[in-house]
Design a protein around this motif. Sequence first.
Motif, PDB file in Angstrom:
ATOM      1  N   LYS A   1      28.031   6.752  77.929  1.00  0.00           N
ATOM      2  CA  LYS A   1      27.488   7.265  76.542  1.00  0.00           C
ATOM      3  C   LYS A   1      26.391   7.794  76.001  1.00  0.00           C
ATOM      4  CE  LYS A   1      30.238   3.789  75.343  1.00  0.00           C
ATOM      5  NZ  LYS A   1      31.662   4.422  75.103  1.00  0.00           N
ATOM      6  N   ASP A   2      25.247   8.517  76.918  1.00  0.00           N
ATOM      7  CA  ASP A   2      24.473   9.064  76.473  1.00  0.00           C
ATOM      8  C   ASP A   2      24.052   9.952  77.237  1.00  0.00           C
ATOM      9  OD1 ASP A   2      24.654   8.088  79.924  1.00  0.00           O
ATOM     10  OD2 ASP A   2      22.645   8.064  80.176  1.00  0.00           O
ATOM     11  N   VAL A   3      25.206  11.328  77.413  1.00  0.00           N
ATOM     12  CA  VAL A   3      25.268  12.471  77.727  1.00  0.00           C
ATOM     13  C   VAL A   3      26.319  12.622  76.429  1.00  0.00           C
ATOM     14  CG1 VAL A   3      25.782  14.262  78.809  1.00  0.00           C
ATOM     15  CG2 VAL A   3      24.617  12.387  80.087  1.00  0.00           C
ATOM     16  N   GLU A   4      25.754  14.247  75.298  1.00  0.00           N
ATOM     17  CA  GLU A   4      26.521  14.719  75.071  1.00  0.00           C
ATOM     18  C   GLU A   4      26.941  16.046  75.173  1.00  0.00           C
ATOM     19  OE1 GLU A   4      27.820  12.721  72.450  1.00  0.00           O
ATOM     20  OE2 GLU A   4      25.869  10.935  72.872  1.00  0.00           O
ATOM     21  N   ILE A   5      28.626  16.537  74.313  1.00  0.00           N
ATOM     22  CA  ILE A   5      28.820  17.773  74.494  1.00  0.00           C
ATOM     23  C   ILE A   5      28.202  18.696  73.791  1.00  0.00           C
ATOM     24  CG2 ILE A   5      31.190  19.359  73.786  1.00  0.00           C
ATOM     25  CD1 ILE A   5      32.242  16.999  75.687  1.00  0.00           C
ATOM     26  N   GLY A   6      27.547  19.588  74.652  1.00  0.00           N
ATOM     27  CA  GLY A   6      26.904  20.739  74.313  1.00  0.00           C
ATOM     28  C   GLY A   6      25.504  20.707  74.535  1.00  0.00           C
ATOM     29  N   ASP A   7      25.420  19.003  75.651  1.00  0.00           N
ATOM     30  CA  ASP A   7      23.915  19.080  76.143  1.00  0.00           C
ATOM     31  C   ASP A   7      24.007  19.603  77.154  1.00  0.00           C
ATOM     32  OD1 ASP A   7      23.391  16.996  74.748  1.00  0.00           O
ATOM     33  OD2 ASP A   7      23.474  15.541  76.071  1.00  0.00           O
TER      34      ASP A   7
ATOM     35  N   GLY B   1      23.577  24.420  83.197  1.00  0.00           N
ATOM     36  CA  GLY B   1      25.073  23.957  82.696  1.00  0.00           C
ATOM     37  C   GLY B   1      25.237  23.972  81.346  1.00  0.00           C
ATOM     38  N   VAL B   2      26.062  23.285  80.862  1.00  0.00           N
ATOM     39  CA  VAL B   2      26.429  22.990  79.467  1.00  0.00           C
ATOM     40  C   VAL B   2      27.372  21.942  79.933  1.00  0.00           C
ATOM     41  CG1 VAL B   2      26.696  23.557  76.891  1.00  0.00           C
ATOM     42  CG2 VAL B   2      25.800  25.069  78.201  1.00  0.00           C
ATOM     43  N   VAL B   3      27.069  20.928  79.042  1.00  0.00           N
ATOM     44  CA  VAL B   3      28.072  19.422  79.127  1.00  0.00           C
ATOM     45  C   VAL B   3      29.444  19.976  78.262  1.00  0.00           C
ATOM     46  CG1 VAL B   3      28.681  16.934  78.802  1.00  0.00           C
ATOM     47  CG2 VAL B   3      26.673  17.855  80.261  1.00  0.00           C
TER      48      VAL B   3
ATOM     49  N   MET C   1      39.311  14.920  72.533  1.00  0.00           N
ATOM     50  CA  MET C   1      37.540  14.924  73.420  1.00  0.00           C
ATOM     51  C   MET C   1      36.443  15.463  73.161  1.00  0.00           C
ATOM     52  SD  MET C   1      37.573  13.072  77.224  1.00  0.00           S
ATOM     53  CE  MET C   1      37.647  14.478  77.974  1.00  0.00           C
ATOM     54  N   THR C   2      37.622  16.709  72.879  1.00  0.00           N
ATOM     55  CA  THR C   2      36.062  18.078  72.581  1.00  0.00           C
ATOM     56  C   THR C   2      36.410  19.192  71.745  1.00  0.00           C
ATOM     57  OG1 THR C   2      34.900  19.711  73.411  1.00  0.00           O
ATOM     58  CG2 THR C   2      36.406  18.702  75.137  1.00  0.00           C
ATOM     59  N   ASP C   3      35.588  20.170  71.429  1.00  0.00           N
ATOM     60  CA  ASP C   3      36.408  21.212  70.365  1.00  0.00           C
ATOM     61  C   ASP C   3      36.326  22.565  71.215  1.00  0.00           C
ATOM     62  OD1 ASP C   3      34.292  20.371  68.216  1.00  0.00           O
ATOM     63  OD2 ASP C   3      36.488  19.466  67.972  1.00  0.00           O
ATOM     64  N   ILE C   4      35.639  22.652  72.157  1.00  0.00           N
ATOM     65  CA  ILE C   4      35.234  23.429  73.454  1.00  0.00           C
ATOM     66  C   ILE C   4      36.126  23.609  74.321  1.00  0.00           C
ATOM     67  CG2 ILE C   4      33.451  23.876  74.668  1.00  0.00           C
ATOM     68  CD1 ILE C   4      31.618  22.279  74.264  1.00  0.00           C
ATOM     69  N   GLU C   5      36.904  25.121  74.103  1.00  0.00           N
ATOM     70  CA  GLU C   5      37.473  25.248  74.672  1.00  0.00           C
ATOM     71  C   GLU C   5      37.907  25.265  76.243  1.00  0.00           C
ATOM     72  OE1 GLU C   5      40.745  28.661  74.571  1.00  0.00           O
ATOM     73  OE2 GLU C   5      39.875  28.699  72.173  1.00  0.00           O
ATOM     74  N   ILE C   6      38.331  24.755  76.943  1.00  0.00           N
ATOM     75  CA  ILE C   6      38.170  24.736  78.703  1.00  0.00           C
ATOM     76  C   ILE C   6      39.269  25.748  79.383  1.00  0.00           C
ATOM     77  CG2 ILE C   6      37.478  23.419  80.380  1.00  0.00           C
ATOM     78  CD1 ILE C   6      37.037  20.683  78.585  1.00  0.00           C
TER      79      ILE C   6
END
Length: 353
Positions: free
Chosen positions: A84-90, A74-76, A1-6
């Motif tokens: 659909k209308d919010v992106e990772i990094g927003d 903060g950052v998503v 779903m995402t490359d950001i490490e959580i």
Amino acid sequence: MTDIEIPSEQWAQVVEKSGGPVVYKKIPVKKPSPDEVLINVKYSGVCHTDLHAMMGDWPLPTKLPLVGGHEGAGVVVAKGELVKDVEIGDHAGLKWLNGSCLACSFCMQADEPLCPHALLSGYTVDGSFQQYAIAKAAHVARIPKECDLDAVAPVLCAGITVYKSLKESGARPGQHVAIVGAGGGLGSMAIQYARAMGLRVIGIDGGEEKGQSCKSLGAEVYVDFTSSADIVRDVKAATPDGLGPHAVLLLAVSEKPFQQATEYIRSRGTVVCIGLPAGAYLKAPVFDTVVRMISIKGSYVGNRQDTQEALDFFKRGMIKVPYKTVGLSELQDVYKLMQKGKIVGRYVVDTSR
Ligand code: NAD
Ligand code: ZN
Ligand code: ZN
């Protein structure tokens, strides 16, 4: 779903029992449901509501243990598959209204704060005093990238709430509004929004430091409730014809000003109740309310449209409110100052320390 490490764990301030204090500790990071986003909260404003929540001041129980906070910017970093209308990094903001059903008669008419199924950040669901917080995607504030996340955080409750209440007051450009509690978090924002909306401000609060702050933010007159011999007289005298302000915003955390406002409001004026002092009641003389045609109403946060409008004023540089930044680990000290009424403007906590 995402490359950001959580990470699987994070720092948070947790209320473990009603009355507090908050406990700074590590807790698990949750995963968003299909209609939710996970926000890496960078900064969160500290609202007096967070203190009311910890102290169990209101007739609505909180969840326990509870992570408070509802001015989280903060950052998503993750989102559910239906979003659909919010992106990772927003850049996004966690508000008091974490979610609502979007189907009831209130939600249908954009009165979603009145939704009987509303989820409340830092009250019925965990809020922004943690590094990773969850919110329903439909309700997160869309924060423009040009806004600094620390400065914008207080807009997410204080700003939205006072902007909405000014609209609810019906006051028009050139008219006078009295702001009670003008030196506090909501009050400081209220002065700036009122000015941006073309209103003339009478600030009411206690002490010289708050007076200086109110004046510097744009209040034309400051009435000090701790030293005024007659608040009603002083507030009326602050309007050119001596008949009192067209609107009053009650943001104070004590009951007395709620009883006083109908005495100095102008005939046909509107008293808007926003502050939520524990156990307080409203009292107004029926005779005066009738023959002077006074309106008394409540105003409660704002809807999604109010949120974006309030953020737009901020983005255009019209809202500049003093704030102090401290580490999330110092939250209990902020509450101590707040309890004593010593905070001018807002405290913002930095979740990285
Ligand atoms: P704050 O502590 O920053 O400010 C409150 C201010 O009221 C202080 O400056 C204090 O000195 C002042 N005050 C106390 N007694 C006064 C009096 N007799 N006359 C004039 N001023 C007085 O708190 P805040 O974060 O600005 O929140 C204010 C209130 O608004 C809280 O009760 C909070 O829960 C409530 N709130 C309501 C909504 C809503 O949607 N209706 C939203 C956010 C906060
Ligand atoms: Zn708040
Ligand atoms: Zn609803």
